[in-house]
Motif scaffolding. Structure first.
Motif: not given
Length: 312
Positions: A28-35, A96-111
């Motif tokens: 049920d992924f929502d690109a406007e959400g936070s995951y 670390r590079v994979a995390i660098d990418h994840l934190v740029t995704l608007p639907y990923v909660d970097a915390d």
């Protein structure tokens, strides 16, 4: 629930090549959400399509996480030359590079980022967790300290002799000779038995990687011999007593084998100062059953889902 997947390529600023990955997304992924998001790290000689992807990333995505499984540098569909290099320091940097990418995704909660790894990937993700505080919780599935394994069984318990050979081979290649590439495994279980191999890990690895059970194009099970020296002086657990403080889940099978996941799991559980650490030992389970067999992987995924649910 099911999951959907998306093939991606990414790199960090200054990196000379792309890493190839697969994003596993909740049904049920929502690109406007936070995951919450999890990096899934594949074993030695493996790739993103095998156990780290089609079992653990898939299962965690079905539980509601965004999960990134990716090919290591120099391997699979990722870039980097020469090919088939297994360099632990680079494998950790890839996390670390994979995390660098994840934190740029608007639907990923970097915390709310976690890490999971299988076999050698379990050792790598534990090591990455020590020095990357963006990883808030880590799970190791039948994790192996590849440096320890390289100095022991993979060198015939003669690390100095092996290093002498690797050094000589690298000199030959620097002078223009072809690279030497060795397969970690025999061509078949029958061939392994004929050669006198009795170790459960070697035989089950061959059954997984060399048959339709787990074989995929990216899972080479091979490595450039001269470049294996990089692992000989590396230790996945170095400074664990000081640095491995995040919540940690260790899953191992009760059946010990030559790759040493049972002993490595017990060791890191004892050494890590994490105030929230769990050790799950599955009775009657071997190392490679935790790659793809439904009952043990189901138990591992249930534990990981509960663990990440509590900490992400």
């Amino acid at each position: 629930m099911t999951e959907t997947t998306k093939n991606i390529r990414f790199r960090s600023p200054g990196m000379a090549w792309d890493l190839a990955g697969v994003l596993h997304l909740p049904e049920d992924f929502d690109a406007e959400g936070s995951y919450p998001a999890i990096v899934s790290v594949h074993p030695i000689g493996s790739c993103k399509e095998q156990t780290a992807g089609n079992v653990y990333a898939k299962g965690l995505a079905e539980a509601g996480y965004v999960v990134l499984a990716f090919d290591a540098s120099f391997q699979g569909e990722s870039g980097g030359e020469p090919r088939l290099v297994e360099d632990p320091a680079q494998r950790v940097e890839d996390v670390r590079v994979a995390i660098d990418h994840l934190v740029t995704l608007p639907y990923v909660d970097a915390d709310r980022i976690g890490g999971i790894g299988v076999c050698g990937g379990g050792g790598y993700v534990l090591n990455a967790t020590m020095s990357d505080r963006r990883i808030k919780a880590v799970a190791s599935i039948t994790g192996v300290n590849f440096g320890r394994l390289s100095r022991e069984a993979f060198s015939g318990y003669d690390p100095i002799g092996a290093l002498e050979q690797m050094s000589a081979q690298r000199t030959s290649e620097a002078r223009g000779e072809d690279a030497r590439v060795d397969d970690y495994l025999p061509a078949s279980v029958a061939e392994g038995r004929s050669a006198g191999i009795e170790d459960i890990d070697m035989l089950e690895a061959t059954d997984y990687y060399k048959t339709d059970r787990g074989r995929t194009p990216g899972g080479a099970t091979s490595a450039a011999f001269s470049r294996r020296a990089a692992a000989m002086g590396w230790d996945a657990f170095l400074q664990a007593e000081t640095l491995l403080t995040q919540p940690m889940l260790i899953v191992i099978g009760e059946k010990p084998g030559g790759f040493g996941a049972y002993r490595d799991g017990q060791e890191i559980y004892g050494r890590a100062p994490s105030k929230d650490k769990q050790l799950l030992v599955l009775p009657g389970v071997s190392h490679y059953e935790l790659y793809d067999q439904p009952e043990p992987t189901g138990k591992a995924l249930a534990a990981a889902t509960e663990f990440f649910g509590a900490h992400l």
